[in-house]
Design a protein around this motif. Structure first.
Motif, PDB file in Angstrom:
ATOM      1  N   TRP A 105      -2.872  -7.226  -7.527  1.00 18.31           N
ATOM      2  CA  TRP A 105      -3.670  -6.022  -7.284  1.00 18.31           C
ATOM      3  C   TRP A 105      -3.912  -5.840  -5.792  1.00 18.31           C
ATOM      4  O   TRP A 105      -4.491  -6.683  -5.123  1.00 18.31           O
ATOM      5  CB  TRP A 105      -4.998  -6.145  -8.023  1.00 18.31           C
ATOM      6  CG  TRP A 105      -5.850  -4.930  -7.922  1.00 18.31           C
ATOM      7  CD1 TRP A 105      -6.839  -4.700  -7.036  1.00 18.31           C
ATOM      8  CD2 TRP A 105      -5.796  -3.777  -8.755  1.00 18.31           C
ATOM      9  NE1 TRP A 105      -7.414  -3.486  -7.242  1.00 18.31           N
ATOM     10  CE2 TRP A 105      -6.785  -2.887  -8.303  1.00 18.31           C
ATOM     11  CE3 TRP A 105      -5.020  -3.395  -9.841  1.00 18.31           C
ATOM     12  CZ2 TRP A 105      -7.010  -1.654  -8.904  1.00 18.31           C
ATOM     13  CZ3 TRP A 105      -5.245  -2.183 -10.440  1.00 18.31           C
ATOM     14  CH2 TRP A 105      -6.217  -1.321  -9.970  1.00 18.31           C
ATOM     15  N   ASP A 106      -3.423  -4.706  -5.264  1.00 21.47           N
ATOM     16  CA  ASP A 106      -3.559  -4.397  -3.832  1.00 21.47           C
ATOM     17  C   ASP A 106      -4.039  -2.953  -3.703  1.00 21.47           C
ATOM     18  O   ASP A 106      -3.236  -2.012  -3.721  1.00 21.47           O
ATOM     19  CB  ASP A 106      -2.229  -4.588  -3.119  1.00 21.47           C
ATOM     20  CG  ASP A 106      -2.377  -4.508  -1.604  1.00 21.47           C
ATOM     21  OD1 ASP A 106      -3.404  -3.965  -1.144  1.00 21.47           O
ATOM     22  OD2 ASP A 106      -1.461  -4.970  -0.880  1.00 21.47           O
ATOM     23  N   PRO A 107      -5.360  -2.755  -3.593  1.00 23.86           N
ATOM     24  CA  PRO A 107      -5.886  -1.371  -3.572  1.00 23.86           C
ATOM     25  C   PRO A 107      -5.335  -0.530  -2.425  1.00 23.86           C
ATOM     26  O   PRO A 107      -5.022   0.640  -2.605  1.00 23.86           O
ATOM     27  CB  PRO A 107      -7.408  -1.572  -3.430  1.00 23.86           C
ATOM     28  CG  PRO A 107      -7.668  -2.962  -3.891  1.00 23.86           C
ATOM     29  CD  PRO A 107      -6.446  -3.738  -3.530  1.00 23.86           C
ATOM     30  N   ASP A 108      -5.205  -1.119  -1.248  1.00 28.64           N
ATOM     31  CA  ASP A 108      -4.709  -0.357  -0.102  1.00 28.64           C
ATOM     32  C   ASP A 108      -3.265   0.086  -0.309  1.00 28.64           C
ATOM     33  O   ASP A 108      -2.906   1.251  -0.079  1.00 28.64           O
ATOM     34  CB  ASP A 108      -4.823  -1.196   1.174  1.00 28.64           C
ATOM     35  CG  ASP A 108      -6.269  -1.479   1.553  1.00 28.64           C
ATOM     36  OD1 ASP A 108      -7.130  -0.647   1.179  1.00 28.64           O
ATOM     37  OD2 ASP A 108      -6.533  -2.498   2.202  1.00 28.64           O
ATOM     38  N   LYS A 109      -2.437  -0.855  -0.751  1.00 27.43           N
ATOM     39  CA  LYS A 109      -1.028  -0.517  -0.993  1.00 27.43           C
ATOM     40  C   LYS A 109      -0.910   0.508  -2.117  1.00 27.43           C
ATOM     41  O   LYS A 109      -0.082   1.422  -2.065  1.00 27.43           O
ATOM     42  CB  LYS A 109      -0.259  -1.790  -1.353  1.00 27.43           C
ATOM     43  CG  LYS A 109       1.245  -1.587  -1.496  1.00 27.43           C
ATOM     44  CD  LYS A 109       1.939  -2.912  -1.782  1.00 27.43           C
ATOM     45  CE  LYS A 109       3.450  -2.688  -1.953  1.00 27.43           C
ATOM     46  NZ  LYS A 109       4.148  -3.970  -2.265  1.00 27.43           N
ATOM     47  N   MET A 110      -1.758   0.375  -3.141  1.00 22.58           N
ATOM     48  CA  MET A 110      -1.733   1.327  -4.255  1.00 22.58           C
ATOM     49  C   MET A 110      -2.124   2.725  -3.796  1.00 22.58           C
ATOM     50  O   MET A 110      -1.518   3.729  -4.200  1.00 22.58           O
ATOM     51  CB  MET A 110      -2.700   0.849  -5.355  1.00 22.58           C
ATOM     52  CG  MET A 110      -2.658   1.692  -6.615  1.00 22.58           C
ATOM     53  SD  MET A 110      -3.843   1.080  -7.817  1.00 22.58           S
ATOM     54  CE  MET A 110      -3.287  -0.601  -7.980  1.00 22.58           C
ATOM     55  N   VAL A 115      -0.475   8.237  -2.701  1.00 26.15           N
ATOM     56  CA  VAL A 115      -0.386   9.403  -1.819  1.00 26.15           C
ATOM     57  C   VAL A 115       1.064   9.832  -1.647  1.00 26.15           C
ATOM     58  O   VAL A 115       1.387  11.030  -1.638  1.00 26.15           O
ATOM     59  CB  VAL A 115      -1.029   9.082  -0.450  1.00 26.15           C
ATOM     60  CG1 VAL A 115      -0.752  10.194   0.556  1.00 26.15           C
ATOM     61  CG2 VAL A 115      -2.538   8.901  -0.606  1.00 26.15           C
ATOM     62  N   ALA A 116       1.965   8.847  -1.516  1.00 29.65           N
ATOM     63  CA  ALA A 116       3.382   9.175  -1.355  1.00 29.65           C
ATOM     64  C   ALA A 116       3.939   9.871  -2.593  1.00 29.65           C
ATOM     65  O   ALA A 116       4.698  10.854  -2.488  1.00 29.65           O
ATOM     66  CB  ALA A 116       4.182   7.907  -1.058  1.00 29.65           C
TER      67      ALA A 116
END
Length: 478
Positions: A105-110, A115-116
């Motif tokens: 789980w990686d909130p920033d990467k998610m 957004v992309a």
């Protein structure tokens, strides 16, 4: 949401397969021939205009097949489809990144991957609109078969568009908070404008812009005096409870307060001979003597524009400007938490007022007896303001009196301040008793001549002739 995301690749593949199985209108006649074989009657009922358009499309396709350059419209469609496939490819890569961000789980990467994906979906949506405009502009009635694909794409994009709208709302809320903080920062240097001019120093003042009256009024002064009374009662009640917890001799404390009041009264009126040692009728009335002491200290110097904290004469040299400045400061401070204000600007004019009044009201021996040490006093002497309940109640009273003072010097003419003298005859026009006059509970009998035992809070005579009555404690007249 997870089920829609898991079927995302499948939806893209179905849309792509649909594009391959159903070529664009005007490129090939295969669909038209198939449609003609299925429904020969509809084909023969086509209008002459549609037949001419079909012949033109067939001629264009034949010329293109013979090796010539494609017509401009076909080149545009080819470019559009190339952009669609590019967008789908980028969207698939972003979707893979979104899945990878789930484990681990990686909130920033998610957030970045989400957004992309949304950006590429919006790009596909724009390409869809370009295609629809292209078909409606020159494709006759053959754009209908693309409606199913467009509807499918719309269903896929819808949840992401909803997510974008939610993010926009959150951004608006954050922007509102930022603007509020900017407003506080912008007005942070306007709090002490008048005193800085008189002293030649650069000071700051924190304020909070709020919607209050547009101009000073008598009614506003009267309502603020009501706030002073409530704050005075609250602080006095807390002080009295602390005295009882510290096992004070309340009667002796009251006699000391009365003696000090009697000394002041004799200085003002040497002929006063009334005895006051037994003026308190009951133990429940001791709070009025304590409130009298607190109000006498905190209202001292009220008739001067800075409580005699300096020698400023702005109200005399430039009265109109001084009145405007006082009311501006009142509006700025009205909704400001005094604790928040003094945590940022502990040495502003209001901070100096609190410093002097606290040291005047709370004697060192009193503080040491109530709290066991002089820590709060040391903080005040060092230019700080304690974060205790006791000091917080004191700040509430100090702020109410400070606002009343600003309003007084905002009015033209300013209200005149008066206080009932000890031993004076009771006059209902200018005074009100803090206790009911009755024959029960040891009180004076009805019809007995009454005199002022001690003043509790001051009164004011306002410019329009109205009177804010002084509060007094009545005793039988000897």
């Amino acid at each position: 949401m997870s089920s829609k995301v898991s079927n995302f690749s499948d939806l893209i593949q179905r849309v792509t397969a649909s594009c391959l199985l159903h070529p664009l209108a005007g490129i090939s006649r295969a669909d038209d021939l198939s449609d003609a074989g299925d429904d020969d009657d509809d084909y023969h009922n086509a209008t002459a205009e549609e037949q001419e358009e079909d012949d033109e499309d067939l001629k264009i396709n034949s010329d293109w097949g013979s090796g010539e350059h494609p017509p401009p419209r076909m080149a545009e469609v080819e470019m559009l489809m190339s952009q669609v496939f590019d967008a789908v490819s980028v969207m698939k890569r972003a979707y893979v990144s979104l899945q990878e961000a789930h484990c681990p789980w990686d909130p920033d990467k998610m957030r970045i991957a989400d957004v992309a994906v949304v950006a590429e979906l919006r790009r596909v949506g724009l390409l869809r609109e370009r295609f629809r405009r292209s078909v409606s502009g020159g494709g006759g009635g053959r754009g209908g078969r693309w409606g199913v694909g467009a509807a499918t794409l719309r269903e896929v994009v819808a949840p992401y568009e909803a997510a974008v709208e939610e993010l926009k709302k959150e951004v608006k809320v954050k922007q509102a908070e930022i603007e509020n903080l900017r407003e506080k920062l912008k007005t942070a240097t306007s709090f002490d404008r008048v005193s800085s001019k008189s002293k030649g120093k650069s000071k700051r003042r924190v304020s909070c812009t709020t919607q209050v009256a547009a101009a000073p009024a008598v009614e506003l002064f009267e309502s603020t005096m009501g706030l002073v009374k409530e704050a005075s009662k609250a602080f006095t009640s807390l002080l009295l409870s602390l005295m009882r917890s510290a096992h004070w001799d309340i009667a002796s404390a009251v006699r000391s307060i009365e003696a000090a009041s009697s000394t002041n009264a004799s200085m003002n009126s040497p002929t006063t001979t009334t005895t006051f040692t037994d003026s308190i009728a009951g133990a429940s009335h001791t709070k009025y003597a304590l409130e009298s002491y607190v109000n006498r200290k905190i209202f001292q110097g009220f008739d001067h524009e800075t409580f005699y904290m300096d020698g400023s004469l702005s109200s005399i040299l430039n009265p109109d400007q001084h009145r405007r400045d006082c009311f501006t400061q009142y509006r700025d401070m009205k909704a400001m938490d005094p604790v928040e204000l003094l945590s940022i600007l502990p040495t502003c004019s209001f901070g100096n007022f609190c410093f002097k009044k606290y040291l005047s009201i709370v004697h060192p021996k009193m503080e040491e007896s109530l709290f066991g040490d002089l820590e709060q006093r040391r903080q005040v002497l060092d230019g700080h303001h304690p974060r205790s309940q006791f000091y917080g109640e004191f700040l509430g009273l100090a702020k109410a009196v400070w606002l009343l003072h600003l309003l007084a010097f905002s009015l033209d003419p300013p209200p005149s301040h008066f206080e009932a003298s000890r031993g004076a005859e009771f006059q209902s026009q200018y005074m009100e008793s803090v206790v009911r006059v009755s024959s029960s509970n040891g009180g004076p009998k009805v019809g007995m001549a009454m005199a002022v035992g001690f003043p509790v809070s001051p009164g004011f005579k306002v410019g329009n002739g109205s009177i804010i009555k002084a509060r007094v404690y009545l005793v039988p007249k000897n």
